[in-house]
Design a protein around this motif. Structure first.
Motif, mmCIF file in Angstrom:
data_model
loop_
_atom_site.group_PDB
_atom_site.id
_atom_site.type_symbol
_atom_site.label_atom_id
_atom_site.label_comp_id
_atom_site.label_asym_id
_atom_site.label_seq_id
_atom_site.Cartn_x
_atom_site.Cartn_y
_atom_site.Cartn_z
ATOM 1 N N ASN A 8 0.784 -1.280 0.038
ATOM 2 C CA ASN A 8 0.012 -0.084 -0.058
ATOM 3 C C ASN A 8 0.828 1.291 0.203
ATOM 4 O O ASN A 8 0.369 2.425 -0.171
ATOM 5 N N ASN A 9 2.103 1.098 0.043
ATOM 6 C CA ASN A 9 2.942 2.135 0.191
ATOM 7 C C ASN A 9 4.241 2.129 -0.678
ATOM 8 O O ASN A 9 5.274 1.927 -0.002
ATOM 9 N N PRO A 10 4.235 2.199 -1.952
ATOM 10 C CA PRO A 10 5.414 1.835 -2.772
ATOM 11 C C PRO A 10 6.280 2.958 -2.695
ATOM 12 O O PRO A 10 5.779 4.020 -2.303
ATOM 13 N N PHE A 11 7.639 2.548 -2.918
ATOM 14 C CA PHE A 11 8.638 3.665 -2.838
ATOM 15 C C PHE A 11 8.624 4.632 -4.002
ATOM 16 O O PHE A 11 8.526 3.939 -5.284
ATOM 17 N N ILE A 12 8.513 5.876 -3.853
ATOM 18 C CA ILE A 12 8.549 6.748 -5.066
ATOM 19 C C ILE A 12 9.729 6.940 -5.268
ATOM 20 O O ILE A 12 10.544 8.030 -4.720
ATOM 21 N N VAL A 13 10.293 6.877 -6.488
ATOM 22 C CA VAL A 13 11.821 7.140 -6.828
ATOM 23 C C VAL A 13 11.941 8.549 -7.097
ATOM 24 O O VAL A 13 11.032 9.030 -8.187
ATOM 25 N N PRO A 14 12.911 9.366 -6.695
ATOM 26 C CA PRO A 14 12.977 10.791 -7.061
ATOM 27 C C PRO A 14 13.601 10.938 -8.423
ATOM 28 O O PRO A 14 14.305 10.310 -8.916
ATOM 29 N N THR A 15 12.759 11.883 -9.245
ATOM 30 C CA THR A 15 13.132 11.884 -10.930
ATOM 31 C C THR A 15 13.326 13.574 -10.994
ATOM 32 O O THR A 15 12.628 14.226 -10.210
ATOM 33 N N THR A 16 14.089 13.739 -12.170
ATOM 34 C CA THR A 16 14.286 15.242 -12.504
ATOM 35 C C THR A 16 13.385 15.605 -13.633
ATOM 36 O O THR A 16 13.580 16.514 -14.272
ATOM 37 N N ASP A 17 12.725 14.304 -14.267
ATOM 38 C CA ASP A 17 12.583 14.499 -15.785
ATOM 39 C C ASP A 17 10.812 14.580 -15.893
ATOM 40 O O ASP A 17 10.221 14.292 -16.911
ATOM 41 N N GLY A 18 10.137 14.607 -14.946
ATOM 42 C CA GLY A 18 8.596 14.675 -14.713
ATOM 43 C C GLY A 18 8.113 13.350 -14.620
ATOM 44 O O GLY A 18 6.770 13.106 -14.695
ATOM 45 N N LYS A 19 8.967 11.937 -14.766
ATOM 46 C CA LYS A 19 8.584 10.986 -14.802
ATOM 47 C C LYS A 19 8.156 10.416 -13.394
ATOM 48 O O LYS A 19 8.933 10.633 -12.308
ATOM 49 N N ILE A 20 6.960 9.658 -13.244
ATOM 50 C CA ILE A 20 6.604 9.276 -12.022
ATOM 51 C C ILE A 20 6.910 7.748 -11.810
ATOM 52 O O ILE A 20 6.468 6.880 -12.893
ATOM 53 N N ILE A 21 7.743 7.405 -10.883
ATOM 54 C CA ILE A 21 7.998 5.906 -10.817
ATOM 55 C C ILE A 21 7.615 5.384 -9.147
ATOM 56 O O ILE A 21 8.138 5.955 -8.455
ATOM 57 N N LYS A 22 6.625 4.480 -9.231
ATOM 58 C CA LYS A 22 6.134 3.868 -7.842
ATOM 59 C C LYS A 22 6.662 2.574 -7.945
ATOM 60 O O LYS A 22 5.941 1.740 -8.612
ATOM 61 N N GLU A 23 7.820 2.063 -7.089
ATOM 62 C CA GLU A 23 8.221 0.827 -7.071
ATOM 63 C C GLU A 23 7.254 0.194 -5.907
ATOM 64 O O GLU A 23 7.435 0.652 -4.867
ATOM 65 N N ALA A 28 14.447 -1.215 -3.485
ATOM 66 C CA ALA A 28 14.328 0.183 -2.990
ATOM 67 C C ALA A 28 13.055 0.052 -1.759
ATOM 68 O O ALA A 28 13.095 0.588 -0.882
ATOM 69 N N THR A 29 12.073 -0.761 -2.334
ATOM 70 C CA THR A 29 10.902 -0.977 -1.402
ATOM 71 C C THR A 29 11.108 -2.238 -0.520
ATOM 72 O O THR A 29 10.651 -1.899 1.006
ATOM 73 N N ASP A 30 11.500 -3.530 -0.770
ATOM 74 C CA ASP A 30 11.508 -4.512 0.270
ATOM 75 C C ASP A 30 12.820 -5.347 0.174
ATOM 76 O O ASP A 30 12.983 -6.165 0.868
ATOM 77 N N GLY A 31 13.769 -4.628 -0.425
ATOM 78 C CA GLY A 31 15.215 -5.230 -0.473
ATOM 79 C C GLY A 31 15.237 -6.534 -1.443
ATOM 80 O O GLY A 31 16.314 -7.054 -1.425
ATOM 81 N N ASP A 32 14.297 -6.766 -2.152
ATOM 82 C CA ASP A 32 14.433 -8.077 -3.008
ATOM 83 C C ASP A 32 15.149 -7.709 -4.405
ATOM 84 O O ASP A 32 14.939 -6.878 -4.874
ATOM 85 N N SER A 33 16.278 -8.389 -4.502
ATOM 86 C CA SER A 33 17.054 -8.154 -5.608
ATOM 87 C C SER A 33 16.737 -9.076 -6.872
ATOM 88 O O SER A 33 17.221 -9.078 -8.055
ATOM 89 N N LYS A 34 15.838 -10.122 -6.541
ATOM 90 C CA LYS A 34 15.307 -10.831 -7.515
ATOM 91 C C LYS A 34 14.398 -10.372 -8.813
ATOM 92 O O LYS A 34 14.591 -10.792 -9.847
ATOM 93 N N ILE A 35 13.488 -9.632 -8.396
ATOM 94 C CA ILE A 35 12.570 -9.140 -9.088
ATOM 95 C C ILE A 35 12.059 -7.513 -8.664
ATOM 96 O O ILE A 35 12.201 -7.126 -7.541
ATOM 97 N N SER A 36 11.878 -6.588 -9.843
ATOM 98 C CA SER A 36 11.053 -5.319 -9.301
ATOM 99 C C SER A 36 10.043 -5.179 -10.107
ATOM 100 O O SER A 36 9.968 -5.484 -11.408
ATOM 101 N N ILE A 37 9.099 -4.284 -9.296
ATOM 102 C CA ILE A 37 7.644 -4.094 -10.058
ATOM 103 C C ILE A 37 7.240 -2.923 -9.887
ATOM 104 O O ILE A 37 7.366 -2.197 -8.626
ATOM 105 N N ALA A 38 7.063 -2.073 -11.140
ATOM 106 C CA ALA A 38 6.889 -0.256 -10.585
ATOM 107 C C ALA A 38 5.899 -0.016 -11.743
ATOM 108 O O ALA A 38 5.407 -0.668 -12.854
ATOM 109 N N HIS A 39 5.118 0.970 -11.270
ATOM 110 C CA HIS A 39 3.877 1.354 -11.826
ATOM 111 C C HIS A 39 4.664 2.738 -12.310
ATOM 112 O O HIS A 39 4.883 3.292 -11.432
ATOM 113 N N MET A 40 4.730 3.022 -13.679
ATOM 114 C CA MET A 40 5.331 4.358 -14.325
ATOM 115 C C MET A 40 4.215 5.137 -14.980
ATOM 116 O O MET A 40 3.258 4.899 -15.443
#
Length: 120
Positions: A8-23, A28-40
Motif C-alpha cells: 500500500n506504500n510503494p517507494f516513490i523514486v525521485p526523478t528530475t524529468d517529470g516521470k513518476i515511478i512507484k516501485e 528500494a521497497t523491500d530489499g528483494d534483488s530478484k525482481i522489481s515491479i513498478a508503476h510508471m
C-alpha cells in the motif's frame, strides 16, 4: 506467518524529468534483488538516454503509447500491448507522443541504477 504481502506504500523514486515511478516491489521497497515491479507514468515528450541493462525488462502499457529503440529498430507499443527486452540489449525508452504513457515495468533481476548502464 502470512504467505502474502500487500503493498500500500510503494517507494516513490525521485526523478528530475517529470516521470513518476512507484516501485511496489524491489530493492528500494523491500530489499528483494530478484525482481522489481513498478508503476510508471512518463509525460509527453519524455525520453532517457540509451542504456544496456543487466536485467530482463518486461513492460505492459496501460494507457498511451511508448517508443522503444531496440538496437537499431524503433518499436511503438500501445495500451494493452507488452514487450520483453532481454538483458544486455541496447535500448532507449521515450514518449515522443502528446499524452502521458502509463505502464508497468518488471525487471529480473531487480532494477538497480548500478545495473542499468546508461550512456551519457
Amino acid at each position: 506467518m502470512k504467505k502474502y504481502t500487500i503493498q500500500n506504500n510503494p517507494f516513490i523514486v525521485p526523478t528530475t524529468d517529470g516521470k513518476i515511478i512507484k516501485e511496489h516491489f524491489g530493492k528500494a521497497t523491500d530489499g528483494d534483488s530478484k525482481i522489481s515491479i513498478a508503476h510508471m507514468k512518463a509525460p509527453a515528450g519524455w525520453s532517457e538516454p540509451f542504456q544496456t541493462p543487466e536485467f530482463d525488462e518486461y513492460t505492459f502499457i496501460i494507457n498511451g503509447k511508448k517508443q522503444f529503440i531496440i538496437e537499431d529498430e524503433i518499436v511503438i507499443l500501445e495500451a494493452g500491448q507488452s514487450i520483453k527486452i532481454e538483458k544486455n540489449t541496447r535500448v532507449q525508452y521515450s514518449n515522443p507522443f502528446t499524452v502521458v504513457c502509463e505502464y508497468i515495468a518488471i525487471c529480473m533481476p531487480a532494477f538497480s541504477i548500478d545495473l542499468v548502464n546508461r550512456e551519457e
